[in-house]
Design a protein around this motif. Sequence first.
Motif, PDB file in Angstrom:
ATOM      1  N   ARG A   6       0.828  -1.208   0.000  1.00 21.05           N
ATOM      2  CA  ARG A   6       0.000   0.000   0.000  1.00 21.05           C
ATOM      3  C   ARG A   6       0.864   1.260   0.000  1.00 21.05           C
ATOM      4  NH1 ARG A   6      -2.964  -0.952   5.152  1.00 21.05           N
ATOM      5  NH2 ARG A   6      -3.305   1.288   5.032  1.00 21.05           N
ATOM      6  N   GLY A   7       2.170   1.092   0.178  1.00 23.97           N
ATOM      7  CA  GLY A   7       3.079   2.224   0.223  1.00 23.97           C
ATOM      8  C   GLY A   7       3.310   2.705   1.636  1.00 23.97           C
ATOM      9  N   THR A   8       4.500   3.229   1.879  1.00 27.56           N
ATOM     10  CA  THR A   8       4.829   3.697   3.227  1.00 27.56           C
ATOM     11  C   THR A   8       4.030   4.939   3.610  1.00 27.56           C
ATOM     12  OG1 THR A   8       6.702   4.997   2.405  1.00 27.56           O
ATOM     13  CG2 THR A   8       7.165   2.745   3.132  1.00 27.56           C
ATOM     14  N   ILE A   9       3.778   5.820   2.655  1.00 28.80           N
ATOM     15  CA  ILE A   9       3.061   7.056   2.980  1.00 28.80           C
ATOM     16  C   ILE A   9       1.660   6.740   3.496  1.00 28.80           C
ATOM     17  CG2 ILE A   9       2.132   9.224   2.084  1.00 28.80           C
ATOM     18  CD1 ILE A   9       5.217   9.161   2.364  1.00 28.80           C
ATOM     19  N   GLU A  10       0.957   5.875   2.803  1.00 22.20           N
ATOM     20  CA  GLU A  10      -0.399   5.529   3.245  1.00 22.20           C
ATOM     21  C   GLU A  10      -0.384   4.929   4.653  1.00 22.20           C
ATOM     22  OE1 GLU A  10      -4.071   2.665   1.915  1.00 22.20           O
ATOM     23  OE2 GLU A  10      -2.925   3.657   0.329  1.00 22.20           O
ATOM     24  N   LEU A  11       0.622   4.138   4.955  1.00 21.81           N
ATOM     25  CA  LEU A  11       0.719   3.532   6.286  1.00 21.81           C
ATOM     26  C   LEU A  11       1.099   4.562   7.352  1.00 21.81           C
ATOM     27  CD1 LEU A  11       2.580   0.230   5.335  1.00 21.81           C
ATOM     28  CD2 LEU A  11       0.176   0.485   5.987  1.00 21.81           C
ATOM     29  N   GLN A  12       1.877   5.561   6.980  1.00 18.44           N
ATOM     30  CA  GLN A  12       2.351   6.558   7.945  1.00 18.44           C
ATOM     31  C   GLN A  12       1.325   7.656   8.236  1.00 18.44           C
ATOM     32  OE1 GLN A  12       5.917   7.860   5.973  1.00 18.44           O
ATOM     33  NE2 GLN A  12       7.054   6.003   6.513  1.00 18.44           N
ATOM     34  N   PHE A  27      -0.420   8.000  11.641  1.00 14.03           N
ATOM     35  CA  PHE A  27       0.491   8.352  12.728  1.00 14.03           C
ATOM     36  C   PHE A  27       0.762   9.858  12.731  1.00 14.03           C
ATOM     37  CE2 PHE A  27       1.164   3.900  11.956  1.00 14.03           C
ATOM     38  CZ  PHE A  27       1.240   3.361  13.238  1.00 14.03           C
ATOM     39  N   PHE A  28       0.996  10.423  11.543  1.00  9.63           N
ATOM     40  CA  PHE A  28       1.240  11.861  11.456  1.00  9.63           C
ATOM     41  C   PHE A  28      -0.008  12.658  11.854  1.00  9.63           C
ATOM     42  CE2 PHE A  28       4.314  10.591   7.856  1.00  9.63           C
ATOM     43  CZ  PHE A  28       5.325  10.308   8.770  1.00  9.63           C
ATOM     44  N   ARG A  29      -1.183  12.174  11.442  1.00  9.79           N
ATOM     45  CA  ARG A  29      -2.437  12.849  11.797  1.00  9.79           C
ATOM     46  C   ARG A  29      -2.619  12.847  13.318  1.00  9.79           C
ATOM     47  NH1 ARG A  29      -5.936  11.460   7.948  1.00  9.79           N
ATOM     48  NH2 ARG A  29      -5.793   9.305   8.600  1.00  9.79           N
ATOM     49  N   ALA A  30      -2.343  11.721  13.961  1.00 14.10           N
ATOM     50  CA  ALA A  30      -2.478  11.630  15.417  1.00 14.10           C
ATOM     51  C   ALA A  30      -1.505  12.570  16.132  1.00 14.10           C
ATOM     52  CB  ALA A  30      -2.250  10.186  15.875  1.00 14.10           C
ATOM     53  N   LEU A  31      -0.393  12.887  15.479  1.00  7.11           N
ATOM     54  CA  LEU A  31       0.600  13.795  16.059  1.00  7.11           C
ATOM     55  C   LEU A  31       0.337  15.259  15.708  1.00  7.11           C
ATOM     56  CD1 LEU A  31       3.689  11.512  15.394  1.00  7.11           C
ATOM     57  CD2 LEU A  31       2.786  12.160  17.650  1.00  7.11           C
ATOM     58  N   GLY A  32      -0.702  15.519  14.900  1.00  5.10           N
ATOM     59  CA  GLY A  32      -1.093  16.889  14.622  1.00  5.10           C
ATOM     60  C   GLY A  32      -0.903  17.379  13.203  1.00  5.10           C
ATOM     61  N   LEU A  33      -0.502  16.522  12.275  1.00  2.82           N
ATOM     62  CA  LEU A  33      -0.312  16.941  10.880  1.00  2.82           C
ATOM     63  C   LEU A  33      -1.158  16.052   9.966  1.00  2.82           C
ATOM     64  CD1 LEU A  33       1.094  18.709   8.764  1.00  2.82           C
ATOM     65  CD2 LEU A  33       3.002  17.079   8.783  1.00  2.82           C
ATOM     66  N   ASP A  34      -2.199  16.623   9.415  1.00  2.70           N
ATOM     67  CA  ASP A  34      -3.094  15.879   8.518  1.00  2.70           C
ATOM     68  C   ASP A  34      -2.602  16.039   7.081  1.00  2.70           C
ATOM     69  OD1 ASP A  34      -5.112  14.595   7.164  1.00  2.70           O
ATOM     70  OD2 ASP A  34      -6.674  16.031   7.721  1.00  2.70           O
TER      71      ASP A  34
END
Length: 153
Positions: A30-36, A39-46
């Motif tokens: 699925r690609g690393t970006i889709e998986l990451q 995690f980034f959204r939960a840390l404050g960056l959507d």
Amino acid sequence: MNTEWVSVPGVVVRGHRVASGLAPDSPYPRGTIELQLPFFRALGLDLSPYFPATLNVSIAPLTFQMRAPEYTFRHVAWTDRHPPEHFSFSRCRVGFNERFYDGWVYYPHPETKQRHFQNPSLLEILAPYIPNLDYGAEVVVMVNPREIALATP
């Protein structure tokens, strides 16, 4: 946002194709970006508005260094295949065909990354889908000089 941009010319180049999941030997179909992204959204960056792959832009012979990115997330455990990684993000703009697109320079810190290292002349960018953009295309990338330092060899 009031940003004094610095423009740098670049050329779109083919990357490792792991971020998009298109590499035939990728352990992340699925690609690393889709998986990451969660995690980034939960840390404050959507980053959900952006295409789930990196746009790889060579700015050679210039190199870049993250100076004071808007976001830095440490010890992100987004996979069980290797230890957690650090990621930084700095806003940017990509110019192509007389139009500019807002995006982010995506920087997986090399000191925590185990595979697929990039050279310091390659910006990995998260941007919306850009029509007709392909490998070899000339673009302009605008970066914030307070966050990203550019250097000549």
